[in-house]
Every structure is written in structure tokens, then in C-alpha cells.
Write a protein that holds these residues in place. Structure first.
Motif, PDB file in Angstrom:
ATOM      1  N   GLY A   1       0.820  -1.203   0.000  1.00  0.00           N
ATOM      2  CA  GLY A   1       0.000   0.000   0.000  1.00  0.00           C
ATOM      3  C   GLY A   1       0.852   1.251   0.000  1.00  0.00           C
ATOM      4  N   PRO A   2       0.241   2.400   0.247  1.00  0.00           N
ATOM      5  CA  PRO A   2       0.948   3.687   0.168  1.00  0.00           C
ATOM      6  C   PRO A   2       1.695   4.035   1.453  1.00  0.00           C
ATOM      7  N   PHE A   3       2.942   3.651   1.517  1.00  0.00           N
ATOM      8  CA  PHE A   3       3.817   4.003   2.647  1.00  0.00           C
ATOM      9  C   PHE A   3       4.694   5.197   2.269  1.00  0.00           C
ATOM     10  N   THR A   4       4.924   6.074   3.212  1.00  0.00           N
ATOM     11  CA  THR A   4       5.930   7.117   3.026  1.00  0.00           C
ATOM     12  C   THR A   4       7.218   6.688   3.716  1.00  0.00           C
ATOM     13  N   GLY A   5       8.337   7.058   3.125  1.00  0.00           N
ATOM     14  CA  GLY A   5       9.607   6.750   3.757  1.00  0.00           C
ATOM     15  C   GLY A   5       9.737   7.413   5.120  1.00  0.00           C
ATOM     16  N   SER A   6       9.250   8.647   5.230  1.00  0.00           N
ATOM     17  CA  SER A   6       9.378   9.372   6.497  1.00  0.00           C
ATOM     18  C   SER A   6       8.574   8.721   7.613  1.00  0.00           C
ATOM     19  N   SER A   7       7.371   8.219   7.293  1.00  0.00           N
ATOM     20  CA  SER A   7       6.557   7.585   8.340  1.00  0.00           C
ATOM     21  C   SER A   7       7.177   6.269   8.792  1.00  0.00           C
ATOM     22  N   LEU A   8       7.790   5.523   7.864  1.00  0.00           N
ATOM     23  CA  LEU A   8       8.473   4.288   8.250  1.00  0.00           C
ATOM     24  C   LEU A   8       9.701   4.599   9.092  1.00  0.00           C
ATOM     25  N   ALA A   9      10.441   5.639   8.709  1.00  0.00           N
ATOM     26  CA  ALA A   9      11.649   6.005   9.453  1.00  0.00           C
ATOM     27  C   ALA A   9      11.322   6.449  10.871  1.00  0.00           C
ATOM     28  N   SER A  10      10.174   7.107  11.050  1.00  0.00           N
ATOM     29  CA  SER A  10       9.807   7.582  12.384  1.00  0.00           C
ATOM     30  C   SER A  10       9.171   6.494  13.238  1.00  0.00           C
ATOM     31  N   SER A  11       8.716   5.406  12.591  1.00  0.00           N
ATOM     32  CA  SER A  11       8.043   4.331  13.335  1.00  0.00           C
ATOM     33  C   SER A  11       8.945   3.138  13.603  1.00  0.00           C
ATOM     34  N   PHE A  12      10.031   3.000  12.832  1.00  0.00           N
ATOM     35  CA  PHE A  12      10.910   1.837  12.954  1.00  0.00           C
ATOM     36  C   PHE A  12      12.369   2.285  12.966  1.00  0.00           C
ATOM     37  N   SER A  13      13.206   1.472  13.594  1.00  0.00           N
ATOM     38  CA  SER A  13      14.637   1.761  13.652  1.00  0.00           C
ATOM     39  C   SER A  13      15.347   1.125  12.460  1.00  0.00           C
TER      40      SER A  13
ATOM     41  N   ASP B   1       3.447 -15.284   4.609  1.00  0.00           N
ATOM     42  CA  ASP B   1       2.332 -16.213   4.823  1.00  0.00           C
ATOM     43  C   ASP B   1       1.048 -15.639   4.238  1.00  0.00           C
ATOM     44  N   VAL B   2       0.914 -14.322   4.311  1.00  0.00           N
ATOM     45  CA  VAL B   2      -0.285 -13.658   3.811  1.00  0.00           C
ATOM     46  C   VAL B   2       0.083 -12.253   3.347  1.00  0.00           C
ATOM     47  N   VAL B   3      -0.632 -11.776   2.346  1.00  0.00           N
ATOM     48  CA  VAL B   3      -0.453 -10.420   1.842  1.00  0.00           C
ATOM     49  C   VAL B   3      -1.704  -9.617   2.173  1.00  0.00           C
ATOM     50  N   HIS B   4      -1.504  -8.409   2.675  1.00  0.00           N
ATOM     51  CA  HIS B   4      -2.632  -7.504   2.949  1.00  0.00           C
ATOM     52  C   HIS B   4      -2.459  -6.275   2.077  1.00  0.00           C
ATOM     53  N   ALA B   5      -3.338  -6.145   1.070  1.00  0.00           N
ATOM     54  CA  ALA B   5      -3.254  -5.034   0.119  1.00  0.00           C
ATOM     55  C   ALA B   5      -4.283  -3.969   0.443  1.00  0.00           C
ATOM     56  N   HIS B   6      -3.888  -2.721   0.287  1.00  0.00           N
ATOM     57  CA  HIS B   6      -4.764  -1.592   0.595  1.00  0.00           C
ATOM     58  C   HIS B   6      -5.063  -0.790  -0.671  1.00  0.00           C
ATOM     59  N   TRP B   7      -6.317  -0.419  -0.804  1.00  0.00           N
ATOM     60  CA  TRP B   7      -6.888   0.231  -1.986  1.00  0.00           C
ATOM     61  C   TRP B   7      -7.068  -0.816  -3.095  1.00  0.00           C
ATOM     62  N   THR B   8      -8.132  -0.676  -3.843  1.00  0.00           N
ATOM     63  CA  THR B   8      -8.533  -1.696  -4.818  1.00  0.00           C
ATOM     64  C   THR B   8      -8.032  -1.382  -6.224  1.00  0.00           C
TER      65      THR B   8
ATOM     66  N   HIS C   1     -10.483   1.405   0.517  1.00  0.00           N
ATOM     67  CA  HIS C   1     -10.412   2.668   1.258  1.00  0.00           C
ATOM     68  C   HIS C   1     -11.235   3.782   0.615  1.00  0.00           C
ATOM     69  N   ASP C   2     -11.709   3.555  -0.594  1.00  0.00           N
ATOM     70  CA  ASP C   2     -12.540   4.573  -1.235  1.00  0.00           C
ATOM     71  C   ASP C   2     -13.525   3.902  -2.179  1.00  0.00           C
ATOM     72  N   SER C   3     -14.463   4.687  -2.652  1.00  0.00           N
ATOM     73  CA  SER C   3     -15.471   4.214  -3.587  1.00  0.00           C
ATOM     74  C   SER C   3     -15.083   4.702  -4.977  1.00  0.00           C
ATOM     75  N   PRO C   4     -14.529   3.839  -5.834  1.00  0.00           N
ATOM     76  CA  PRO C   4     -14.034   4.302  -7.137  1.00  0.00           C
ATOM     77  C   PRO C   4     -15.095   4.983  -7.985  1.00  0.00           C
ATOM     78  N   TRP C   5     -16.343   4.523  -7.890  1.00  0.00           N
ATOM     79  CA  TRP C   5     -17.402   5.118  -8.713  1.00  0.00           C
ATOM     80  C   TRP C   5     -17.810   6.481  -8.187  1.00  0.00           C
ATOM     81  N   LYS C   6     -17.766   6.673  -6.865  1.00  0.00           N
ATOM     82  CA  LYS C   6     -18.078   8.003  -6.318  1.00  0.00           C
ATOM     83  C   LYS C   6     -16.957   8.983  -6.619  1.00  0.00           C
ATOM     84  N   VAL C   7     -15.715   8.515  -6.565  1.00  0.00           N
ATOM     85  CA  VAL C   7     -14.583   9.370  -6.932  1.00  0.00           C
ATOM     86  C   VAL C   7     -14.716   9.810  -8.388  1.00  0.00           C
TER      87      VAL C   7
END
Length: 420
Positions: A7-19, A120-127, A146-152
Motif C-alpha cells: 500500500g501507500p507508505f511514506t519513507g518518512s513515516s516508516l523512518a519515524s516508526s521503525f529503527s 504467509d499472507v499479503v494484505h493489500a490496501h486500496w482496490t 479505502h474509497d469508492s471508485p465510482w463516487k470518486v
């Protein structure tokens, strides 16, 4: 369990959450809110081995042909950054625009990263491309909408979103384990699949949930907070600026702080407000570190959220978590559910600036009512968005997907989750 989150990860958020090792510089990644890193952190805290798989425009090599990725090992997490083409339609770096081949190059890169991690398992975000790559990987897969493609598409009718809509229509029927981040979105998605759609809200990081939150001093600040990424009909920022101007005429002590893309000093939003003579009392901050927004939320009196389309707004979820009362759209999909049908926040017609202005004045002049919504919002946040609760719900999906894969695959071979 080995879990690959795509899914959509930012490098900065990973850097601030993990060592990560000293001197490690993570790529930009896929810009957005730090939702994904917060969830990955919650899984690692439970003892799982996690991979974050995302795309990154800054990693795109000139004239690249074969799938590739950059990988970084942190404490408890392996981060994969797969090249993403910069252009949607135009030819660049030896490639056609990514929309024209439905993100084929990006999907192949993510599939290679998933195979390298061997989860063991993949969890994908957004369709869209993330889910498509996960499903094609051959590993047991859970997909979260995470969103409704037809409404978008209806709100922003253009070729790019039409192609994205087509991707979602192709992906959703293939999903055997499918969740949505709000009850309203689950109803939308269910129209295009026979798979039961479970509702699992977005998680909020533990430190946000445990923060001190808003106090009487926050109410006294008379400060509205607004967080919108973009200046378009979907975000509806112009209506919010008009509403603030109306409310400020009645209460000159009011001020507003605005965050997000296009809301920077001298940006599109400020220039529009100035040209309409309604920029007084507004501090345009633009895109700033997430921590700065959370700090302002705890010091503010009200979150004004005028968006016309939300499935499970992270801005609203974070505001509720810190006890910042919320004013948002009565007819905005997902919002009434987040605000417990008006018990945990104020629901208004966001197409009507007068309606928003009245709600602002009601909340900022009644400390008892303000305190009631602050407490109700924090309680609602804990019932929906607490990370442990979200992990528990997703683990049920993971276990079901893995169990089905073992049953359907002879001699323990992995079953590909495809239909037709």
C-alpha cells in the motif's frame, strides 16, 4: 506470521516508526497520511514479521525494463520501494504513462518484492494496483477498500479516474477476503462482489490515542483547524473558507489554521481567499510534518472538515482521538458513521457555508456542549480506531485466508487467488 502489507507508505513515516541502521535514507515512497506505518507498527508490536511494499517515483530509473525494488531492513520490518512512473499518460524515461497500461510496470515490481519476502499472507490496501499485484502474487491475500471508485469518478470525471474505476471493477470480484474501512463503503463495494465485505476501520497510532488531548484551554483558543490535501470540488475548501468568514463576522476572535497541499502560504487556497476578500484571520501552513498537525489539533477548538467524499477520514479519526470536536458533512459517505450519527460530532450540510458557520458559532460559544462532543469523540475513537482492536479484526481475515489456501492447494502448494 509473516505479513506483507502492500500500500501507500511514506519513507518518512516508516523512518519515524521503525529503527533502521544509522545513515539509512529511505526513499520518499507514496506520499500520504502515516496510516500504513501505524498499522505495521501495531503488527510488529504483536510479534509478527512484517514487510512494507510500496511504490516510489523518486526510485524510477531511466529506461528501466525489468521489475526491480530497493529494500531496507529495519528492526522488525523490511521496507520495499518499487519504481513508479512519474507520468500518468505522457511518455517518459522510456515508458508510456502508467495509466495507459494500468500500472503494469509498477505491479510487476511489487510482485517481485512480495516474492522476495515470501509472506504467509499479503494484505493489500486500496482496490487498484496494490491489490492487483497482491492477488497476482499467488500468496493468500486480504484486500482493504479505502474509497469508492465510482463516487470518486462521479466527483472528478476524467480519463485517469475512469481507468482507475476500471481497475477496481477488475480487482474487486477477484477478492476472496475483502474489507472496507466504513459501513457505507462496505455497502458500495458489496454491489460488485459476492464476497462478504467486512467492516474494519482505519487504525490510529497508540501514541495519538494515549495523548493528553484537548482541554478547556483548547476551547479558549477559538481556533478552527482544517486539514485538506487539494483544492478541488471533492475537498470543498472554498465553501469552508466562506463559512469561516461568515462566522468570524459574528465572532471576530475566531481564527483558522489550514494544512495540506495547495494550502501553503501564497498557495492556491490563500490566493483564492484573498481575491474574494475573506483571508483575514486565516493561517495557511500547507504540507507540514504530521506531528505538527497533531499538535495543532490538541490546541484547537474545532476541526472543520468540508469534504464531500470520505470513506474513513484519518483527519476526522485523529481529531476524535485527541478530543477535538468535529464539524463535517451530513451527506458525506462514511462521515455519519464515524461521528456515530451526530452523537460524536456535528453533522451539517457542507454545501451550505451558512450551515457550517452556524455550527462553528454554536460550538465555539458553548463550553458545555464543546466538552460533551470532545468526550464523546474520544470514546468513539477508542471503540473504532484503537490499533489493537483493528489488528484483532484483521487477524481473523488473515487466518481465514491462510486456512483456505492450505485446504485448496494440494500438497501444501500455494493457491493463486484468481478467478477466470
Amino acid at each position: 506470521m509473516r505479513i506483507a502489507i502492500v500500500g501507500p507508505f511514506t519513507g518518512s513515516s516508516l523512518a519515524s516508526s521503525f529503527s533502521f541502521p544509522a545513515g539509512t535514507h529511505l526513499p520518499d515512497g507514496y506520499l500520504g497520511a502515516p496510516l500504513m506505518a501505524a498499522y505495521a507498527r501495531a503488527l510488529v508490536n504483536r510479534g509478527h514479521t512484517v514487510a512494507a511494499v510500496t511504490t516510489d517515483k523518486s526510485s524510477f530509473p531511466a529506461a528501466a525494463r525489468s521489475p526491480s525494488f530497493k529494500v531496507f531492513d529495519g528492526l522488525g520490518l523490511r521496507a520495499y520501494f518499487c519504481p513508479e512512473r512519474i507520468k500518468g499518460f505522457r511518455y517518459s524515461n522510456g515508458h508510456v504513462g502508467k495509466a495507459l497500461d494500468l500500472f503494469s510496470f509498477e505491479r510487476r515490481g511489487m510482485m517481485a518484492a512480495i516474492a522476495d519476502f515470501a509472506p504467509d499472507v499479503v494484505h493489500a490496501h486500496w482496490t487498484y494496483e496494490f491489490a492487483w499485484a497482491a492477488l497476482d502474487s499467488g500468496y493468500p491475500t486480504v484486500v482493504t477498500a479505502h474509497d469508492s471508485p465510482w463516487k470518486v469518478l462521479r466527483l472528478m470525471p476524467d480519463l485517469y479516474r475512469a481507468l482507475r474505476f476500471g481497475m477496481a471493477r477488475r480487482v474487486i470480484p477477484r477478492c476472496r477476503y475483502l474489507t472496507a474501512v466504513s459501513a457505507d463503503l462496505a455497502v458500495d463495494v458489496q454491489k460488485f462482489t459476492r464476497t462478504p465485505v467486512a467492516v474494519v476501520a482505519n487504525p490510529i497510532a497508540d501514541d495519538v490515542m494515549a495523548s493528553r488531548g484537548c482541554t478547556a484551554e483548547s476551547f479558549d483558543s477559538q481556533t478552527l483547524v482544517m486539514v485538506l490535501n487539494g483544492w478541488d470540488a471533492w475537498k470543498n475548501g472554498a465553501a469552508a473558507l466562506r463559512a469561516f468568514a461568515i462566522a468570524r463576522r459574528a465572532n471576530p476572535a475566531l481564527r483558522m489554521v489550514c494544512f495540506g497541499w495547495h494550502w501553503e502560504p501564497e498557495g492556491v487556497a490563500q490566493q483564492w481567499a484573498r481575491s474574494n476578500g475573506i483571508d483575514a484571520g486565516i493561517d495557511f501552513r500547507g504540507a507540514v510534518p504530521h506531528a505538527s498537525i497533531l499538535s495543532q489539533m490538541q490546541a484547537g477548538a474545532v476541526l472543520l472538515h468540508p469534504s464531500r467524499l470520505e470513506a474513513c477520514s484519518m483527519t476526522i479519526a485523529e481529531a476524535l482521538s485527541v478530543g477535538l470536536p468535529v464539524i463535517a458533512g451530513r451527506m458525506t459517505a462514511g462521515v455519519p458513521w464515524q461521528l456515530n450519527d451526530g452523537k460524536a460530532g456535528v453533522l451539517v450540510d457542507v454545501n451550505d457555508p451558512e450551515s457550517m458557520a452556524r455550527a462553528v458559532l454554536d460550538l465555539t460559544t458553548d463550553p458545555k456542549r464543546w466538552a460533551g462532543f470532545s468526550a464523546a469523540g474520544r470514546a468513539r475513537a477508542r471503540s473504532l480506531f484503537a490499533a489493537d482492536r483493528v489488528v484483532d479484526q484483521y487477524m481473523l481475515q488473515y487466518e481465514a485466508a491462510c486456512a483456505a489456501s492450505v485446504v485448496s492447494a494440494p500438497h501444501g502448494a500455494r493457491a493463486r487467488q484468481t478467478v477466470g
